[in-house]
Write a protein that holds these residues in place. Structure first.
Motif, PDB file in Angstrom:
ATOM      1  N   VAL A   1       9.387  35.696 -50.197  1.00 40.91           N
ATOM      2  CA  VAL A   1       9.003  34.377 -50.691  1.00 40.91           C
ATOM      3  C   VAL A   1       8.773  34.499 -52.191  1.00 40.91           C
ATOM      4  O   VAL A   1       8.040  35.379 -52.644  1.00 40.91           O
ATOM      5  CB  VAL A   1       7.733  33.856 -50.000  1.00 40.91           C
ATOM      6  CG1 VAL A   1       7.324  32.499 -50.583  1.00 40.91           C
ATOM      7  CG2 VAL A   1       7.955  33.733 -48.496  1.00 40.91           C
TER       8      VAL A   1
ATOM      9  N   VAL B   1      10.353  28.703 -52.491  1.00 45.00           N
ATOM     10  CA  VAL B   1       9.692  27.457 -52.096  1.00 45.00           C
ATOM     11  C   VAL B   1       9.326  26.627 -53.330  1.00 45.00           C
ATOM     12  O   VAL B   1       8.798  27.172 -54.309  1.00 45.00           O
ATOM     13  CB  VAL B   1       8.421  27.769 -51.284  1.00 45.00           C
ATOM     14  CG1 VAL B   1       7.741  26.482 -50.832  1.00 45.00           C
ATOM     15  CG2 VAL B   1       8.767  28.649 -50.084  1.00 45.00           C
TER      16      VAL B   1
ATOM     17  N   VAL C   1       8.207  26.346 -43.426  1.00 43.69           N
ATOM     18  CA  VAL C   1       8.667  27.644 -43.919  1.00 43.69           C
ATOM     19  C   VAL C   1       7.936  28.763 -43.179  1.00 43.69           C
ATOM     20  O   VAL C   1       8.531  29.784 -42.821  1.00 43.69           O
ATOM     21  CB  VAL C   1       8.446  27.765 -45.440  1.00 43.69           C
ATOM     22  CG1 VAL C   1       8.651  29.208 -45.907  1.00 43.69           C
ATOM     23  CG2 VAL C   1       9.395  26.844 -46.192  1.00 43.69           C
TER      24      VAL C   1
ATOM     25  N   ALA D   1       5.465  23.813 -46.459  1.00 44.04           N
ATOM     26  CA  ALA D   1       4.970  25.188 -46.352  1.00 44.04           C
ATOM     27  C   ALA D   1       4.803  25.599 -44.895  1.00 44.04           C
ATOM     28  O   ALA D   1       5.098  26.739 -44.517  1.00 44.04           O
ATOM     29  CB  ALA D   1       3.643  25.320 -47.092  1.00 44.04           C
TER      30      ALA D   1
ATOM     31  N   TYR E   1      13.227  32.858 -49.723  1.00 40.64           N
ATOM     32  CA  TYR E   1      12.711  31.492 -49.807  1.00 40.64           C
ATOM     33  C   TYR E   1      12.076  31.257 -51.178  1.00 40.64           C
ATOM     34  O   TYR E   1      11.011  31.801 -51.467  1.00 40.64           O
ATOM     35  CB  TYR E   1      11.658  31.247 -48.725  1.00 40.64           C
ATOM     36  CG  TYR E   1      12.137  31.445 -47.312  1.00 40.64           C
ATOM     37  CD1 TYR E   1      12.558  30.364 -46.539  1.00 40.64           C
ATOM     38  CD2 TYR E   1      12.160  32.721 -46.735  1.00 40.64           C
ATOM     39  CE1 TYR E   1      12.992  30.549 -45.231  1.00 40.64           C
ATOM     40  CE2 TYR E   1      12.595  32.910 -45.433  1.00 40.64           C
ATOM     41  CZ  TYR E   1      13.007  31.823 -44.688  1.00 40.64           C
ATOM     42  OH  TYR E   1      13.435  32.014 -43.392  1.00 40.64           O
TER      43      TYR E   1
ATOM     44  N   ASN F   1       7.538  32.697 -55.750  1.00 41.56           N
ATOM     45  CA  ASN F   1       6.745  31.621 -56.344  1.00 41.56           C
ATOM     46  C   ASN F   1       6.105  32.113 -57.634  1.00 41.56           C
ATOM     47  O   ASN F   1       5.897  33.326 -57.800  1.00 41.56           O
ATOM     48  CB  ASN F   1       5.659  31.149 -55.381  1.00 41.56           C
ATOM     49  CG  ASN F   1       5.821  29.699 -54.928  1.00 41.56           C
ATOM     50  OD1 ASN F   1       4.848  28.967 -54.808  1.00 41.56           O
ATOM     51  ND2 ASN F   1       7.045  29.264 -54.692  1.00 41.56           N
TER      52      ASN F   1
ATOM     53  N   CYS G   1       7.420  24.839 -56.050  1.00 40.65           N
ATOM     54  CA  CYS G   1       6.091  25.315 -56.434  1.00 40.65           C
ATOM     55  C   CYS G   1       5.197  24.267 -57.078  1.00 40.65           C
ATOM     56  O   CYS G   1       4.012  24.524 -57.301  1.00 40.65           O
ATOM     57  CB  CYS G   1       6.231  26.492 -57.400  1.00 40.65           C
ATOM     58  SG  CYS G   1       7.005  26.037 -58.987  1.00 40.65           S
TER      59      CYS G   1
ATOM     60  N   PHE H   1      16.234  27.040 -50.368  1.00 43.29           N
ATOM     61  CA  PHE H   1      15.845  26.422 -51.638  1.00 43.29           C
ATOM     62  C   PHE H   1      16.604  27.139 -52.761  1.00 43.29           C
ATOM     63  O   PHE H   1      16.032  27.619 -53.727  1.00 43.29           O
ATOM     64  CB  PHE H   1      14.331  26.507 -51.871  1.00 43.29           C
ATOM     65  CG  PHE H   1      13.505  26.040 -50.706  1.00 43.29           C
ATOM     66  CD1 PHE H   1      13.453  24.700 -50.359  1.00 43.29           C
ATOM     67  CD2 PHE H   1      12.785  26.944 -49.945  1.00 43.29           C
ATOM     68  CE1 PHE H   1      12.692  24.265 -49.277  1.00 43.29           C
ATOM     69  CE2 PHE H   1      12.022  26.528 -48.864  1.00 43.29           C
ATOM     70  CZ  PHE H   1      11.978  25.183 -48.526  1.00 43.29           C
TER      71      PHE H   1
END
Length: 226
Positions: A145, A88, A129, A126, A86, A147, A90, A32
């Motif tokens: 990770v 991810v 991942v 999710a 990552y 976020n 959000c 990502f």
């Protein structure tokens, strides 16, 4: 898919593509990646790096079977002690969307009944991942990770993960924008980023910095992510 089935998938990838050779190994991978700042920084330091994002090509959409296999194919190339990052998406996990997603700290995956299509897709993302993280951990690859601090994604942390919160406002962002990084990169999260967090939040700001107990080797706590 159980973690035991993940081994079957990785074995199939091995049978299809063969062992990872030394010249195929990676030191770093940004998933990502967006504008791939970390990937570019890793390459500038002479590290072997790759980046993945659906904005480059739809083939990298890990919600598809092809995209998921592509993710695992790249992740398996990261050498032991390498790092996977990552960031991810959000939007489904932060506080701004709670009114539509109906997520909460009690039900981070959302209510079992009446989940919207967007919530189901975010949960599927999710979960996939999480399988990549499990593979990273068992191979000895460190991971992080990223976020926003209000994200509920951290409810699914595993592997004795550590986390630290930094404030992007201290690095040029227009707002304070607290971001939490959690993962297994012990030296990165325990030393350098802790100092950065203290500097960006102030000595008395109560930087979030925690250890999490290691969990058993199954995916029972991920069952809601369907």
């Amino acid at each position: 898919m159980r973690f035991s089935n993940l081994a079957v998938v990785m074995t199939s990838i091995l049978a299809s593509f063969g062992e990872v050779t030394e010249d195929q190994e990676l030191d770093f991978c940004e998933v990502f990646a967006g504008c791939h700042i970390l990937h570019s920084g890793a390459e500038a330091w002479g590290l072997r790096s790759r980046c993945l994002d659906v904005c480059y090509t739809r083939k990298m959409n890990i919600l598809t079977n092809f995209g998921f296999i592509l993710l695992l194919s790249v992740v398996r190339r990261i050498q032991r002690s390498g790092t996977a990052w990552y960031a991810v998406p959000c939007s489904s996990w932060i506080w701004l969307s709670r009114g539509s997603t109906h997520r909460s700290w009690v039900q981070a995956a959302g209510p079992r009944r009446g989940r919207s299509s967007s919530v189901r897709k975010a949960n599927k993302l999710a979960r996939r991942v999480a399988y990549a993280l499990e593979y990273n951990f068992r191979k000895g690859v460190e991971y992080v990770v990223e976020n926003p601090s209000s994200s509920l994604l951290g409810c699914f942390q595993r592997h004795g993960a550590r986390r630290v919160t930094i404030y992007l406002g201290s690095f040029g962002a227009r707002t304070l924008k607290p971001v939490t990084l959690w993962g297994t990169v012990g030296r990165l999260l325990s030393d350098h980023l802790l100092r950065v967090g203290q500097q960006s939040a102030g000595a008395d700001a109560g930087v979030v910095f925690e250890d999490f107990d290691d969990l058993e080797g199954d995916d029972s706590e991920l069952e809601d992510l369907v």
